[in-house]
Structures are given as structure tokens and as C-alpha cells.
Design an enzyme around this catalytic site. Structure first.
Site, PDB file in Angstrom:
ATOM      1  N   TYR A  21      46.051  55.859 -10.003  1.00 14.27           N
ATOM      2  CA  TYR A  21      45.980  56.378 -11.380  1.00 14.27           C
ATOM      3  C   TYR A  21      44.958  55.573 -12.198  1.00 14.27           C
ATOM      4  O   TYR A  21      44.146  56.140 -12.924  1.00 14.27           O
ATOM      5  CB  TYR A  21      47.360  56.305 -12.038  1.00 14.27           C
ATOM      6  N   HIS A  25      41.140  56.754 -13.636  1.00 14.99           N
ATOM      7  CA  HIS A  25      40.810  56.640 -15.057  1.00 14.99           C
ATOM      8  C   HIS A  25      39.622  55.706 -15.288  1.00 14.99           C
ATOM      9  O   HIS A  25      38.849  55.907 -16.229  1.00 14.99           O
ATOM     10  CB  HIS A  25      42.039  56.213 -15.860  1.00 14.99           C
ATOM     11  N   TYR A  44      41.815  56.092 -27.718  1.00 19.10           N
ATOM     12  CA  TYR A  44      42.810  56.603 -26.768  1.00 19.10           C
ATOM     13  C   TYR A  44      43.066  55.492 -25.758  1.00 19.10           C
ATOM     14  O   TYR A  44      42.161  55.068 -25.050  1.00 19.10           O
ATOM     15  CB  TYR A  44      42.275  57.859 -26.088  1.00 19.10           C
ATOM     16  N   TRP A  79      40.923  68.501 -14.333  1.00 15.95           N
ATOM     17  CA  TRP A  79      41.446  67.120 -14.354  1.00 15.95           C
ATOM     18  C   TRP A  79      42.952  67.111 -14.100  1.00 15.95           C
ATOM     19  O   TRP A  79      43.462  66.302 -13.331  1.00 15.95           O
ATOM     20  CB  TRP A  79      41.127  66.454 -15.697  1.00 15.95           C
ATOM     21  N   TRP A  80      43.661  68.008 -14.747  1.00 18.63           N
ATOM     22  CA  TRP A  80      45.114  68.076 -14.548  1.00 18.63           C
ATOM     23  C   TRP A  80      45.449  68.396 -13.092  1.00 18.63           C
ATOM     24  O   TRP A  80      46.382  67.818 -12.529  1.00 18.63           O
ATOM     25  CB  TRP A  80      45.740  69.128 -15.478  1.00 18.63           C
TER      26      TRP A  80
END
Lengths: 106, 106
Positions: A21, A25, A44, A79-80
Site C-alpha cells: 500500500y 502511494h 492530503y 486507481w480503485w
């Protein structure tokens, strides 16, 4: 500050995907990062609670907040789909999110 | 940004104290708020995950970060004693915290 506001929500990572993960990113697609900024996201951050694997997201949004439109964009969906195996998701592969109301600010 | 950096951690609220926890933070002692700012906390937000009662804290700290000293101050201890019934705490009544590493920033 103007009409800037903050928003926080929790997502859930699946066990064993902590490193992956983070790696994905670190290597976020530049066009996706650009799109998020253009949607009005000023800041963010995502933090990981290593005990529960909760992912805690903190955002600052500008007055031109168009984040609600992100869900309809092909690159966001891509992306999802790419991330769906690593975390708890909805039927459309968007991450399951729990909105966390602000209790305090200094 | 300079030497500004961000920090996140999780605390745990006890069931039934959601409103009281918020109320006490709405009415934070002005001298404590001042002390936190003077310790180098530039921004400090706490969010509540209403499903798990996790309290998620986000801080921006300046280069003059002296937050490590807060624990020794009488007013800080007094606040912790005041809040101890509402949340999971250590033997000295300081809140139990789980540091949450940063995984992503836009």
C-alpha cells in the site's frame, strides 16, 4: 484560511499489504496526483494505525472543492481497481470510508 | 514549510462519553491551549471514528517542537486527570496513544 476546511475519514487495509500500500502511494500516478490537486485538495495525508490497520486520511480542501466529481473519472476508477485487493472496498471498488467528525482543533 | 512536520496518533474513547469529550474540548482551558501553542504545536485536530470510538489526532509541529516537555507540566497532568475517566489511559492518566506513521502525502 478563507473557505478552507478540513475533512477526515477512515479506510481499512487488509493484513499483509502494509508495504505494498505504501509502495503504490509512493509511486502514485502523477496524473492522478494532479487530478486530486485540481479537484481542490490542498493537503492530503494518509496515516496507518499498525495495530488495527485502519488508514486515517486527513484532507484540507479549498473553496473550489470538486472532490465529489472524482468518482466519475476513469483514472480514479482505474486507481480503485488497482487498489481493491489491498483494502476493504465497496461493490464499485471504491474504498469503504467512515467519515470522522472533527471534535477539536487548537 | 521549513522544519515543520506532521504527526498523527490514535487514542481510544470509552463508550458513552462522546458528547462529554467534545464538550470538554470545546471548553478547553485557555491556559492549556496557550501552553500547547507555545510548545510548538502549529495545528492540532482530533477526529472521532464513531464506529470504533478511536480518536484520531493530527498535529503540525514547528521547528521549536517542545511537546516532549508537556508531560512534566502540572496543568497538563491536571487535564489528563480530568479526562482519565473518559478514555483509555496509562498508569499516570496520560492517554494511551498509538503512533500512526505517515504513508502518503499529496
Amino acid at each position: 484560511m478563507g473557505n478552507e476546511y478540513v475533512k477526515a475519514f477512515r479506510m481499512q487495509l487488509k493484513p499483509g499489504y502494509e508495504a505494498e500500500y505504501k509502495k503504490r502511494h509512493d509511486e502514485i500516478w502523477p496524473e492522478l496526483a494532479e487530478l486530486l490537486k485540481n479537484a481542490g485538495i490542498l493537503e492530503y495525508y494518509i496515516f496507518l494505525d499498525e495495530e488495527t490497520l485502519a488508514l486515517f486520511a486527513f484532507q484540507k480542501l479549498g473553496e473550489n472543492d470538486r472532490t465529489a466529481n472524482l468518482a466519475s473519472l476513469p483514472i480514479m476508477k482505474k486507481w480503485w481497481d488497482y487498489m481493491a485487493g489491498l483494502m476493504e472496498v465497496n461493490d464499485d471498488n471504491s474504498p469503504k470510508t467512515v467519515s470522522c467528525p472533527e471534535i477539536f482543533r487548537l
